[in-house]
Motif scaffolding. Structure first.
Motif, short mmCIF file in Angstrom:
data_model
loop_
_atom_site.label_atom_id
_atom_site.label_comp_id
_atom_site.label_asym_id
_atom_site.label_seq_id
_atom_site.Cartn_x
_atom_site.Cartn_y
_atom_site.Cartn_z
N ASP A 80 4.31 -5.18 -9.72
CA ASP A 80 4.03 -6.55 -9.29
C ASP A 80 3.07 -6.54 -8.10
OD1 ASP A 80 5.87 -7.80 -11.15
OD2 ASP A 80 7.48 -6.98 -9.90
N TYR A 81 3.25 -5.56 -7.21
CA TYR A 81 2.41 -5.42 -6.03
C TYR A 81 2.01 -3.97 -5.83
CZ TYR A 81 4.52 -9.90 -4.67
OH TYR A 81 4.96 -11.20 -4.64
N ALA A 82 0.74 -3.75 -5.55
CA ALA A 82 0.27 -2.45 -5.06
C ALA A 82 -0.10 -2.69 -3.60
CB ALA A 82 -0.94 -1.98 -5.85
N ILE A 83 0.36 -1.81 -2.72
CA ILE A 83 0.17 -1.99 -1.28
C ILE A 83 -0.66 -0.83 -0.74
CG2 ILE A 83 1.32 -2.13 0.96
CD1 ILE A 83 3.77 -3.28 -0.58
N LEU A 84 -1.68 -1.18 0.03
CA LEU A 84 -2.54 -0.20 0.68
C LEU A 84 -2.66 -0.63 2.14
CD1 LEU A 84 -4.30 2.31 -0.20
CD2 LEU A 84 -6.22 0.73 -0.13
N SER A 85 -1.78 -0.10 3.00
CA SER A 85 -1.76 -0.54 4.40
C SER A 85 -2.37 0.52 5.30
CB SER A 85 -0.33 -0.86 4.84
OG SER A 85 0.51 0.26 4.72
N GLN A 86 -3.43 0.12 6.00
CA GLN A 86 -4.13 0.98 6.95
C GLN A 86 -4.59 2.29 6.30
OE1 GLN A 86 -4.84 -0.20 10.01
NE2 GLN A 86 -3.72 -2.05 9.55
#
Length: 195
Positions: A80-86
């Motif tokens: 549902d979500y792919a997260i790429l933080s910093q």
């Protein structure tokens, strides 16, 4: 647990029970928060073996891998979500990583330091050297950042590719700021994207 400000925004906007892939998940801090607070099925991909061990010790499902090469192995729409933080600014091919994020996730959260923040500009103008700030805490030769980008660069990038910005948040320290002159006033940005 007190999350980093960009992670707190992400955690507050991921739907209950969602399927999430956190790319560059570090020690799994965000994944643990999502699992414990929202019942999220969180998976992680992390390049640093020590961080993978820390995340696994928290009972998280994290594998060692590289966003530049290993996202191709995930099926279309798997999350549902792919997260790429910093992490975007550390990728060798950030354009390809973003394409993969939106292929494997229905939506993607992307957060990054804004290299056009006024203190960074000021440091370059007056000191003539790459600045060291709380948001960019190491010298140029120690940084993992290989693609310095600004909020306006990112906005242009997604617009050129027809990527929709569902929401955006701008931060200076722990404080959220308005969209007005965010390219100058914000240290960090968080974008929620979809195709």
């Amino acid at each position: 647990m007190s999350l980093r400000p960009d992670l707190a925004i992400i955690a507050g906007h991921v739907a209950q029970g969602a399927r999430v892939l956190d790319i560059g998940c570090g020690d799994g801090e965000l994944m643990a928060e999502l699992r414990d607070r929202s019942g999220v099925d969180a998976r992680g991909l992390e390049i640093d073996v020590a961080n993978v061990s820390l995340a696994v010790a928290r009972g998280l499902s994290v594998v060692q891998g590289d966003a530049d090469t290993d996202l191709v192995y995930y099926p279309d729409g798997a999350f549902d979500y792919a997260i790429l933080s910093q992490t975007l600014q550390t990728a060798r091919a950030p354009d390809k990583v973003l394409t993969e994020l939106l292929r494997i996730g229905d939506r993607a959260f992307v957060s990054f330091p804004n290299f056009a923040y006024w203190k960074v500009r000021w440091g370059l103008f007056w000191g003539g050297r790459m600045p060291v700030t709380p948001a960019l805490p190491v010298s140029w030769y120690e940084t993992e950042n290989i693609h310095q980008l600004t909020i306006d660069d990112f906005r242009a990038f997604v617009a050129e590719r027809g990527i929709l910005v569902e929401n955006a948040w701008f931060l200076t320290g722990n404080r959220r700021i308005s969209n007005a002159a965010a390219n100058l006033r914000a240290e960090h940005a968080v974008f929620l994207l979809r195709r």
